[in-house]
Design a protein around this motif. Structure first.
Motif, mmCIF file in Angstrom:
data_model
loop_
_atom_site.group_PDB
_atom_site.id
_atom_site.type_symbol
_atom_site.label_atom_id
_atom_site.label_comp_id
_atom_site.label_asym_id
_atom_site.label_seq_id
_atom_site.Cartn_x
_atom_site.Cartn_y
_atom_site.Cartn_z
ATOM 1 N N GLY A 171 22.569 -22.633 22.535
ATOM 2 C CA GLY A 171 22.484 -20.952 22.222
ATOM 3 C C GLY A 171 20.945 -20.591 22.240
ATOM 4 O O GLY A 171 21.012 -19.367 22.286
ATOM 5 N N ARG B 266 22.836 -14.813 20.195
ATOM 6 C CA ARG B 266 22.850 -13.591 20.948
ATOM 7 C C ARG B 266 22.110 -12.282 20.507
ATOM 8 O O ARG B 266 21.182 -11.634 21.050
ATOM 9 C CB ARG B 266 24.451 -13.143 21.089
ATOM 10 C CG ARG B 266 24.587 -11.739 21.673
ATOM 11 C CD ARG B 266 26.035 -11.622 21.622
ATOM 12 N NE ARG B 266 26.544 -10.346 21.789
ATOM 13 C CZ ARG B 266 27.658 -9.818 21.680
ATOM 14 N NH1 ARG B 266 28.637 -10.547 21.387
ATOM 15 N NH2 ARG B 266 27.780 -8.336 22.012
ATOM 16 N N MET C 297 16.902 -20.021 23.663
ATOM 17 C CA MET C 297 16.473 -19.750 24.724
ATOM 18 C C MET C 297 15.272 -19.763 25.276
ATOM 19 O O MET C 297 14.455 -20.322 24.489
ATOM 20 C CB MET C 297 16.791 -18.105 25.108
ATOM 21 C CG MET C 297 15.660 -17.250 24.376
ATOM 22 S SD MET C 297 15.570 -15.441 24.918
ATOM 23 C CE MET C 297 14.395 -14.954 23.686
ATOM 24 N N ALA D 186 19.759 -13.685 32.477
ATOM 25 C CA ALA D 186 19.820 -15.011 31.922
ATOM 26 C C ALA D 186 21.109 -15.994 32.623
ATOM 27 O O ALA D 186 22.112 -15.659 32.867
ATOM 28 C CB ALA D 186 20.753 -14.483 30.584
ATOM 29 N N SER E 298 26.154 -16.691 23.189
ATOM 30 C CA SER E 298 25.103 -17.664 22.698
ATOM 31 C C SER E 298 25.198 -17.375 21.382
ATOM 32 O O SER E 298 25.585 -16.304 20.817
ATOM 33 C CB SER E 298 23.720 -16.930 23.322
ATOM 34 O OG SER E 298 22.626 -17.390 22.569
ATOM 35 N N THR F 168 16.222 -18.385 30.255
ATOM 36 C CA THR F 168 17.258 -19.625 30.602
ATOM 37 C C THR F 168 17.963 -19.730 28.963
ATOM 38 O O THR F 168 17.380 -19.912 28.037
ATOM 39 C CB THR F 168 16.799 -20.883 30.786
ATOM 40 O OG1 THR F 168 16.052 -20.612 32.253
ATOM 41 C CG2 THR F 168 17.779 -21.952 30.606
ATOM 42 N N ILE F 169 19.226 -19.572 28.842
ATOM 43 C CA ILE F 169 19.968 -19.860 27.746
ATOM 44 C C ILE F 169 20.495 -21.391 27.646
ATOM 45 O O ILE F 169 21.329 -21.599 28.706
ATOM 46 C CB ILE F 169 21.192 -18.726 27.446
ATOM 47 C CG1 ILE F 169 20.717 -17.676 27.451
ATOM 48 C CG2 ILE F 169 21.930 -19.229 26.464
ATOM 49 C CD1 ILE F 169 21.675 -16.479 27.062
ATOM 50 N N HIS F 170 20.185 -21.820 26.583
ATOM 51 C CA HIS F 170 20.728 -23.570 26.657
ATOM 52 C C HIS F 170 21.921 -23.642 26.069
ATOM 53 O O HIS F 170 22.515 -22.619 25.319
ATOM 54 C CB HIS F 170 19.418 -24.224 25.843
ATOM 55 C CG HIS F 170 18.177 -23.848 26.591
ATOM 56 N ND1 HIS F 170 17.740 -24.197 27.797
ATOM 57 C CD2 HIS F 170 17.095 -23.343 25.808
ATOM 58 C CE1 HIS F 170 16.401 -24.104 27.937
ATOM 59 N NE2 HIS F 170 15.975 -23.370 26.804
ATOM 60 N N ASN G 139 26.759 -15.733 29.729
ATOM 61 C CA ASN G 139 25.612 -16.423 28.862
ATOM 62 C C ASN G 139 25.313 -15.721 27.631
ATOM 63 O O ASN G 139 24.988 -16.241 26.600
ATOM 64 C CB ASN G 139 24.388 -16.830 29.505
ATOM 65 C CG ASN G 139 24.596 -17.949 30.884
ATOM 66 O OD1 ASN G 139 25.760 -18.723 30.705
ATOM 67 N ND2 ASN G 139 24.138 -17.834 31.796
ATOM 68 N N LEU G 140 24.856 -14.647 27.789
ATOM 69 C CA LEU G 140 24.353 -13.849 26.493
ATOM 70 C C LEU G 140 25.431 -13.541 25.561
ATOM 71 O O LEU G 140 25.263 -13.793 24.354
ATOM 72 C CB LEU G 140 24.225 -12.301 26.975
ATOM 73 C CG LEU G 140 22.655 -12.217 27.839
ATOM 74 C CD1 LEU G 140 22.494 -10.992 28.373
ATOM 75 C CD2 LEU G 140 21.546 -12.609 26.994
ATOM 76 N N ILE H 166 18.286 -12.628 20.732
ATOM 77 C CA ILE H 166 18.041 -12.674 22.261
ATOM 78 C C ILE H 166 18.015 -11.168 22.984
ATOM 79 O O ILE H 166 17.122 -10.875 23.691
ATOM 80 C CB ILE H 166 18.831 -13.577 23.072
ATOM 81 C CG1 ILE H 166 18.690 -14.862 22.723
ATOM 82 C CG2 ILE H 166 18.861 -13.373 24.491
ATOM 83 C CD1 ILE H 166 19.867 -16.053 23.483
ATOM 84 N N ASP I 58 21.820 -20.170 32.760
ATOM 85 C CA ASP I 58 21.830 -21.488 31.996
ATOM 86 C C ASP I 58 21.030 -22.584 32.381
ATOM 87 O O ASP I 58 20.423 -22.333 33.399
ATOM 88 C CB ASP I 58 23.297 -22.045 31.692
ATOM 89 C CG ASP I 58 24.147 -22.492 33.057
ATOM 90 O OD1 ASP I 58 23.507 -22.797 34.009
ATOM 91 O OD2 ASP I 58 25.288 -22.317 33.146
#
Length: 472
Positions: free
Chosen positions: A385, A91, A387, A358, A88, A380-382, A84-85, A94, A360
């Motif tokens: 991209g 990134r 969060m 992290a 993104s 939470t990463i949407h 996820n990271l 984040i 989703d």
């Protein structure tokens, strides 16, 4: 994993307000606040000045009574979290929010060695074999190549942002050929001498391979939750006798042979069983190689580690896993601050770590139907991209942003369950961080912090916590 609801000493679901305060050289205290019932999230507030006297609740910080040194605070970089990271579109920002000084400066990571139930790709280990090959005792097929896709790049970026970051690594399973079931999912370790020796070499090669990438491994555990097995995702049972023998006969000697300083940590499972780690430490041949034990929150009393430390005072305590999830909806910092951040460090923990850093919007990505299907990440990463910083982000931040690696815990008083809770640490630069919690949901609480002959008064709103850093 199962989240237990127990007595007042177990898992509690009251809300809390978080506050952090820092005292500057001028004698004033700067204040940061996070609260469950309002909009403050690590928000800086007006500074405090000393008062003339102290009455009522007094949090006396005793610099002369010292306990354990802190290694850090953070969460697990699972395969899913790294996936996820890495993917993104935001990134870089984040990563700064997670590891940078402008963010919460996470200082400790838990790294699964291969597959778990949280995966961005199919689960694997570092020595998977084709179906026609039955073993690889010499580790000829060992490779961390799959980690290089997105796990290692994320780790390198985190270390670039925070060079003080430390890593503890733990497998959820040995390679399938080392297990009685010949499967990554479920089963038990194949407990023969040749398998034990091969597994020791597996850890040696892992540490050496990561070191070659510029990523030092501070500590390892032999097995995540060694008493648990599930046929729907990577898990493995490892008896305490097998863990003892691997360390005593192979892993400890192999670390010595290869001049590996990585710490060996045992158990890595719930508070509800102290016999597993205790049995291993009762063997002096194994204990000589062991630095400490690791613990999870999903069963037992949160103060278990304090008693265990009293039985084994020369061994460290690591708290390595607890997850937030949909079972605790809303923004609620009470339980995490009282039971984990304050509770575990008061019970000798050198680390406090949550589960996934992290996830989703679907609590993943995951593999299989087992494990936790409603766990939350620290963030939470949407899909776009961006969060959302979840409750755990601020709970960790109120520690990691102010309490640095090698800080030492200082003595503070212990009051009743519904009164103020506190813990204090002195950093290497001499500054002191004091975390104070008001767990009550019905009223504010006024208290004084007494340190170096100075008194600082603060009224902490209901369901709130405060961290104070002081420099004389």
């Amino acid at each position: 994993m199962e989240l237990l609801r127990t007595s007042q000493h177990g898992l509690v679901t009251t809300c809390l307000f978080v506050l952090t305060v820092s005292l500057l050289v001028t004698g004033n205290m700067d204040v940061w606040v996070t609260n469950s019932n309002g909009g403050d999230r690590l928000s800086q507030k007006a500074s405090l000045s000393p008062t003339g006297s102290s009455n009522g609740f007094r949090i006396f910080v005793d610099r002369n009574k010292r306990y354990q040194y802190i290694s850090g605070f953070g969460a697990a970089l699972t395969n899913a979290a790294a996936y996820n990271l890495y993917h993104s579109s935001q990134r870089d920002q984040i990563m700064q929010d997670l590891f940078g000084k402008s963010g919460i400066s996470m200082s400790y990571l838990r790294l699964p060695m291969g597959g778990t139930d949280f995966q961005g790709v199919q689960p694997y280990t570092y020595d998977d074999l084709p179906s026609w090959q039955h073993n690889d005792f010499h580790m000829d097929h060992f490779s961390i190549q799959k980690d290089k896709e997105f796990i290692i790049p994320v780790l390198k970026q985190a270390l670039q942002i925070n060079p003080s970051l430390r890593i503890i690594a733990t497998p959820w399973t040995a390679p399938a050929w080392m297990k009685t079931t010949n499967s990554l999912f479920g089963g038990e370790f194949h407990n023969g001498n040749n398998y034990q020796q091969a597994y020791a070499q597996y850890f040696v090669k892992f540490i050496q391979a990561y070191q070659a990438e510029g990523i030092p491994i501070d500590a390892i555990c032999l097995q995540n939750e060694p008493k648990h097995t599930d046929n729907s995702y990577p898990t493995m049972k490892l008896s305490w006798q097998a863990e003892r023998d691997i360390i005593k006969n192979y892993l400890g000697p192999a670390f010595n042979q290869h001049s590996i300083n990585t710490k060996i940590i045992i158990y890595d499972h719930n508070w509800d069983d102290t016999t597993y780690a205790g049995n291993i430490l009762s063997d002096s041949g194994a204990a000589q190689y062991i630095r400490g034990s690791a613990w999870h929150c999903y069963g037992g009393r949160h103060d278990t580690c304090g008693g265990f430390h009293n039985q084994h005072p020369n061994k460290d305590i690591y708290f390595t896993e607890c997850s937030g999830g949909d079972w605790a909806p809303g923004f609620n910092v009470v339980w995490g601050m009282r039971i984990l951040s304050i509770g575990q460090t008061r019970n000798w923990a050198k680390t406090v770590m949550y589960w996934n850093i992290a996830l989703d919007d679907n609590h993943g990505p995951k593999v299989g139907v087992g494990g936790c299907n409603n766990c939350n990440g620290v963030i939470t990463i949407h899909g776009n991209g961006g969060m959302t910083k979840n409750t755990e982000y601020y709970i960790i931040g109120h520690m990691s942003k102010f309490v640095f690696p090698e800080a030492v815990r200082l003595d503070t008083p212990e009051y009743g369950w519904d009164d103020v809770h506190s813990v204090a640490f002195q950093n290497n630069d001499g500054s002191v961080a004091i975390i104070v919690l008001n767990p009550r949901n019905d009223r504010d609480q006024t208290f004084y912090i007494d340190i170096d002959g100075q008194h600082y008064q603060y009224t902490l709103p209901r369901e709130s916590v405060a961290t104070f850093t002081y420099r004389s």
